[in-house]
Design a protein around this motif. Structure first.
Motif, PDB file in Angstrom:
ATOM      1  N   HIS A 231       0.857  -1.194   0.000  1.00 13.13           N
ATOM      2  CA  HIS A 231       0.000   0.000   0.000  1.00 13.13           C
ATOM      3  C   HIS A 231       0.889   1.239   0.000  1.00 13.13           C
ATOM      4  O   HIS A 231       1.890   1.284   0.724  1.00 13.13           O
ATOM      5  N   MET A 232       0.536   2.242  -0.789  1.00 10.63           N
ATOM      6  CA  MET A 232       1.203   3.536  -0.716  1.00 10.63           C
ATOM      7  C   MET A 232       0.533   4.283   0.435  1.00 10.63           C
ATOM      8  O   MET A 232      -0.586   3.984   0.804  1.00 10.63           O
ATOM      9  N   GLY A 233       1.200   5.292   0.986  1.00  9.93           N
ATOM     10  CA  GLY A 233       0.531   6.170   1.945  1.00  9.93           C
ATOM     11  C   GLY A 233       0.925   5.921   3.390  1.00  9.93           C
ATOM     12  O   GLY A 233       1.825   5.130   3.681  1.00  9.93           O
ATOM     13  N   THR A 234       0.180   6.569   4.288  1.00  9.25           N
ATOM     14  CA  THR A 234       0.575   6.675   5.691  1.00  9.25           C
ATOM     15  C   THR A 234       0.746   5.325   6.378  1.00  9.25           C
ATOM     16  O   THR A 234       1.734   5.086   7.057  1.00  9.25           O
ATOM     17  N   ARG A 235      -0.232   4.414   6.235  1.00 13.35           N
ATOM     18  CA  ARG A 235      -0.140   3.153   6.971  1.00 13.35           C
ATOM     19  C   ARG A 235       0.887   2.213   6.377  1.00 13.35           C
ATOM     20  O   ARG A 235       1.601   1.538   7.094  1.00 13.35           O
ATOM     21  N   GLY A 236       0.916   2.142   5.015  1.00 13.24           N
ATOM     22  CA  GLY A 236       1.830   1.221   4.355  1.00 13.24           C
ATOM     23  C   GLY A 236       1.428  -0.224   4.589  1.00 13.24           C
ATOM     24  O   GLY A 236       0.283  -0.524   4.917  1.00 13.24           O
ATOM     25  N   GLY A 237       2.399  -1.147   4.409  1.00 10.08           N
ATOM     26  CA  GLY A 237       2.115  -2.564   4.601  1.00 10.08           C
ATOM     27  C   GLY A 237       1.375  -3.153   3.408  1.00 10.08           C
ATOM     28  O   GLY A 237       1.315  -2.559   2.327  1.00 10.08           O
ATOM     29  N   SER A 238       0.831  -4.323   3.616  1.00  5.53           N
ATOM     30  CA  SER A 238       0.136  -5.050   2.546  1.00  5.53           C
ATOM     31  C   SER A 238      -0.980  -5.863   3.205  1.00  5.53           C
ATOM     32  O   SER A 238      -1.085  -5.881   4.433  1.00  5.53           O
ATOM     33  N   ILE A 239      -1.771  -6.559   2.394  1.00  5.41           N
ATOM     34  CA  ILE A 239      -2.802  -7.424   2.984  1.00  5.41           C
ATOM     35  C   ILE A 239      -2.132  -8.430   3.930  1.00  5.41           C
ATOM     36  O   ILE A 239      -2.609  -8.679   5.042  1.00  5.41           O
ATOM     37  N   ARG A 240      -0.967  -8.981   3.514  1.00  4.50           N
ATOM     38  CA  ARG A 240      -0.313  -9.985   4.365  1.00  4.50           C
ATOM     39  C   ARG A 240       0.078  -9.389   5.717  1.00  4.50           C
ATOM     40  O   ARG A 240      -0.209  -9.959   6.766  1.00  4.50           O
ATOM     41  N   THR A 241       0.740  -8.182   5.693  1.00  2.00           N
ATOM     42  CA  THR A 241       1.209  -7.641   6.982  1.00  2.00           C
ATOM     43  C   THR A 241       0.023  -7.227   7.846  1.00  2.00           C
ATOM     44  O   THR A 241       0.039  -7.401   9.062  1.00  2.00           O
ATOM     45  N   ARG A 242      -1.044  -6.676   7.218  1.00  2.00           N
ATOM     46  CA  ARG A 242      -2.187  -6.211   8.014  1.00  2.00           C
ATOM     47  C   ARG A 242      -2.975  -7.370   8.625  1.00  2.00           C
ATOM     48  O   ARG A 242      -3.580  -7.217   9.676  1.00  2.00           O
ATOM     49  N   ASP A 256       1.569   7.209  19.256  1.00  2.00           N
ATOM     50  CA  ASP A 256       1.464   8.496  18.565  1.00  2.00           C
ATOM     51  C   ASP A 256       2.849   9.053  18.237  1.00  2.00           C
ATOM     52  O   ASP A 256       3.050   9.646  17.173  1.00  2.00           O
ATOM     53  N   ARG A 257       3.809   8.822  19.151  1.00  2.00           N
ATOM     54  CA  ARG A 257       5.182   9.302  18.877  1.00  2.00           C
ATOM     55  C   ARG A 257       5.777   8.559  17.683  1.00  2.00           C
ATOM     56  O   ARG A 257       6.452   9.146  16.837  1.00  2.00           O
ATOM     57  N   ILE A 258       5.498   7.253  17.622  1.00  2.00           N
ATOM     58  CA  ILE A 258       6.027   6.440  16.498  1.00  2.00           C
ATOM     59  C   ILE A 258       5.419   6.927  15.174  1.00  2.00           C
ATOM     60  O   ILE A 258       6.125   7.112  14.178  1.00  2.00           O
ATOM     61  N   TYR A 259       4.099   7.173  15.186  1.00  4.15           N
ATOM     62  CA  TYR A 259       3.441   7.636  13.958  1.00  4.15           C
ATOM     63  C   TYR A 259       4.000   8.999  13.532  1.00  4.15           C
ATOM     64  O   TYR A 259       4.249   9.250  12.345  1.00  4.15           O
ATOM     65  N   ALA A 260       4.228   9.883  14.512  1.00  7.00           N
ATOM     66  CA  ALA A 260       4.730  11.226  14.190  1.00  7.00           C
ATOM     67  C   ALA A 260       6.147  11.123  13.614  1.00  7.00           C
ATOM     68  O   ALA A 260       6.496  11.817  12.647  1.00  7.00           O
ATOM     69  N   GLU A 261       6.942  10.243  14.202  1.00 11.11           N
ATOM     70  CA  GLU A 261       8.326  10.094  13.732  1.00 11.11           C
ATOM     71  C   GLU A 261       8.358   9.506  12.311  1.00 11.11           C
ATOM     72  O   GLU A 261       9.144   9.935  11.468  1.00 11.11           O
ATOM     73  N   ALA A 262       7.460   8.539  12.060  1.00 13.78           N
ATOM     74  CA  ALA A 262       7.389   7.948  10.711  1.00 13.78           C
ATOM     75  C   ALA A 262       7.069   9.044   9.696  1.00 13.78           C
ATOM     76  O   ALA A 262       7.688   9.126   8.627  1.00 13.78           O
ATOM     77  N   GLU A 263       6.140   9.922  10.070  1.00 15.28           N
ATOM     78  CA  GLU A 263       5.734  10.993   9.159  1.00 15.28           C
ATOM     79  C   GLU A 263       6.912  11.933   8.906  1.00 15.28           C
ATOM     80  O   GLU A 263       7.184  12.319   7.769  1.00 15.28           O
ATOM     81  N   ARG A 264       7.626  12.256  10.013  1.00 12.07           N
ATOM     82  CA  ARG A 264       8.763  13.181   9.882  1.00 12.07           C
ATOM     83  C   ARG A 264       9.824  12.583   8.947  1.00 12.07           C
ATOM     84  O   ARG A 264      10.426  13.286   8.147  1.00 12.07           O
ATOM     85  N   LEU A 265      10.008  11.263   9.037  1.00 11.97           N
ATOM     86  CA  LEU A 265      11.046  10.612   8.210  1.00 11.97           C
ATOM     87  C   LEU A 265      10.567  10.317   6.787  1.00 11.97           C
ATOM     88  O   LEU A 265      11.326   9.828   5.962  1.00 11.97           O
ATOM     89  N   GLY A 266       9.271  10.575   6.532  1.00 12.11           N
ATOM     90  CA  GLY A 266       8.723  10.297   5.188  1.00 12.11           C
ATOM     91  C   GLY A 266       8.588   8.796   4.941  1.00 12.11           C
ATOM     92  O   GLY A 266       8.663   8.339   3.798  1.00 12.11           O
ATOM     93  N   MET A 267       8.389   8.029   6.018  1.00 11.11           N
ATOM     94  CA  MET A 267       8.226   6.571   5.865  1.00 11.11           C
ATOM     95  C   MET A 267       6.778   6.196   6.203  1.00 11.11           C
ATOM     96  O   MET A 267       6.116   6.909   6.964  1.00 11.11           O
ATOM     97  N   SER A 268       6.321   5.059   5.646  1.00  4.31           N
ATOM     98  CA  SER A 268       5.002   4.590   6.080  1.00  4.31           C
ATOM     99  C   SER A 268       5.162   4.043   7.499  1.00  4.31           C
ATOM    100  O   SER A 268       6.275   3.715   7.941  1.00  4.31           O
ATOM    101  N   ARG A 269       4.052   3.925   8.221  1.00  2.00           N
ATOM    102  CA  ARG A 269       4.114   3.426   9.606  1.00  2.00           C
ATOM    103  C   ARG A 269       4.703   2.021   9.646  1.00  2.00           C
ATOM    104  O   ARG A 269       5.498   1.697  10.524  1.00  2.00           O
ATOM    105  N   VAL A 270       4.274   1.193   8.666  1.00  2.00           N
ATOM    106  CA  VAL A 270       4.766  -0.192   8.651  1.00  2.00           C
ATOM    107  C   VAL A 270       6.270  -0.218   8.404  1.00  2.00           C
ATOM    108  O   VAL A 270       7.016  -0.911   9.108  1.00  2.00           O
ATOM    109  N   GLU A 271       6.728   0.596   7.434  1.00  2.00           N
ATOM    110  CA  GLU A 271       8.170   0.622   7.139  1.00  2.00           C
ATOM    111  C   GLU A 271       8.963   1.019   8.386  1.00  2.00           C
ATOM    112  O   GLU A 271       9.965   0.395   8.733  1.00  2.00           O
TER     113      GLU A 271
END
Ligand SMILES: C[S@@+](CC[C@H](N)C(=O)[O-])C[C@H]1O[C@@H](n2cnc3c(N)ncnc32)[C@H](O)[C@@H]1O
Length: 284
Positions: A231-242, A256-271
């Motif tokens: 999946h592209m976008g904020t959550r990321g991952g795939s059907i398998r990982t979800r 919330d800190r992890i999600y904010a940091e992922a956003e700051r780094l330009g990574m999906s949450r799963v990545e």
């Protein structure tokens, strides 16, 4: 032909003497009530089996064989029909009624007293399977459908129809009158009981939207799916990982800190989570 479970005599309306005549009367009532023509409907449903010359077709709950002439015609003069029913009285009437015409035709007719939820036929034995008007009464409808699916070869068609007021009529006076008249009209369409592998599924309504018809093609595998498409976008991952990669819950503030940091780094949450877990586990 092996004889599996059958109903004891006189156990219901289909095992009594003259059951076939009683059934004929109720069919007349149905077609007059819904101002429909039996020949047109049966021809239309049998056509959906896409039969060809030489095919072998099964009819479950065949009763007195009302569909047999339509099936014989759709086989183009050559093939095999197996008519089965749990009520001996009905199937014997069917055999008797069709004895003369079957002697004239080179389509072979076989009759079996057996249970549609435990069919005495090998896997993939038939090119198609058909059912008209009894499945609502089966003790295990899922098994009745699964058995039709099992005995039809991949690519073959299954067509099933029975009484049931369409959902949009259920709460109307139209629907309520029918259900008060005969509780079978309250039966739900058993779409949720189809096998996982069913393909090209179609649902339609006949007899003034009071008779459902389900048709599907048999397959030996579930429909194709790639569960690893990212999946592209904020959550990321795939059907398998979800689905398969679910973890325990964590402190919501930490989440919330992890999600904010992922956003700051330009990574999906799963990545980002996977990178944290990998580095945390490195060396272990
Ligand atoms: C309403 S009649 C329909 C007969 C026929 N298909 C027709 O179109 O006129 C329903 C039939 O389903 C049969 N039936 C009910 N439960 C069955 C089962 N478990 N296995 C096979 N037949 C069954 C009944 O004995 C009856 O003959």
């Amino acid at each position: 032909m092996p004889v599996f479970a059958k109903k004891p005599e006189d156990s219901n309306e289909y095992t009594r003497q003259n059951a076939a005549v009683v059934h004929d009367n109720s069919l007349r009532w149905v077609f007059a009530t819904f101002e429909s023509d039996e020949t047109t409907l049966r021809n239309n449903l049998v056509a959906r089996l896409q039969l060809a010359q030489g095919h072998r077709v099964l009819v479950t709950g065949a009763g007195a064989g009302n569909d047999l002439p339509y099936l014989v015609r759709s086989l183009g003069g050559q093939g095999e029909i197996y008519a089965q029913d749990i009520a001996q009285e009905m199937i014997l009437s069917g055999a008797e009624r069709h004895r003369v015409e079957s002697a004239k035709s080179s389509v072979e007719l076989h009759f079996s007293v057996s249970d549609a939820t435990n069919l005495p036929f090998a896997d993939d034995y038939f090119d198609a399977a058909y059912h008209f008007g009894g499945i609502n009464l089966f003790p295990d409808i899922r098994k009745g459908i699964a058995e039709m699916n099992r005995v039809v070869r991949p690519g073959g068609k299954v067509v099933i129809g029975d009484e049931g007021v369409a959902p949009w009529l259920m709460d109307s006076e139209y629907g309520k009158m029918l259900i008060r008249n005969n509780s079978l009209y309250a039966c739900e369409v058993p779409l949720h009981l189809l096998p996982e592998s069913a393909r090209s599924v179609r649902l339609s309504w006949e007899l003034s939207n009071c008779f459902y018809v389900i048709e599907f093609s048999v397959s030996d595998r579930t429909p194709p799916i790639n569960i690893d498409v990212a999946h592209m976008g904020t959550r990321g991952g795939s059907i398998r990982t979800r689905y398969f990669g679910q973890l325990e819950g964590v402190d919501p503030a930490l989440r919330d800190r992890i999600y904010a940091e992922a956003e700051r780094l330009g990574m999906s949450r799963v990545e980002y989570l996977e990178s944290l877990f990998r580095s945390g586990l490195a060396g272990h």
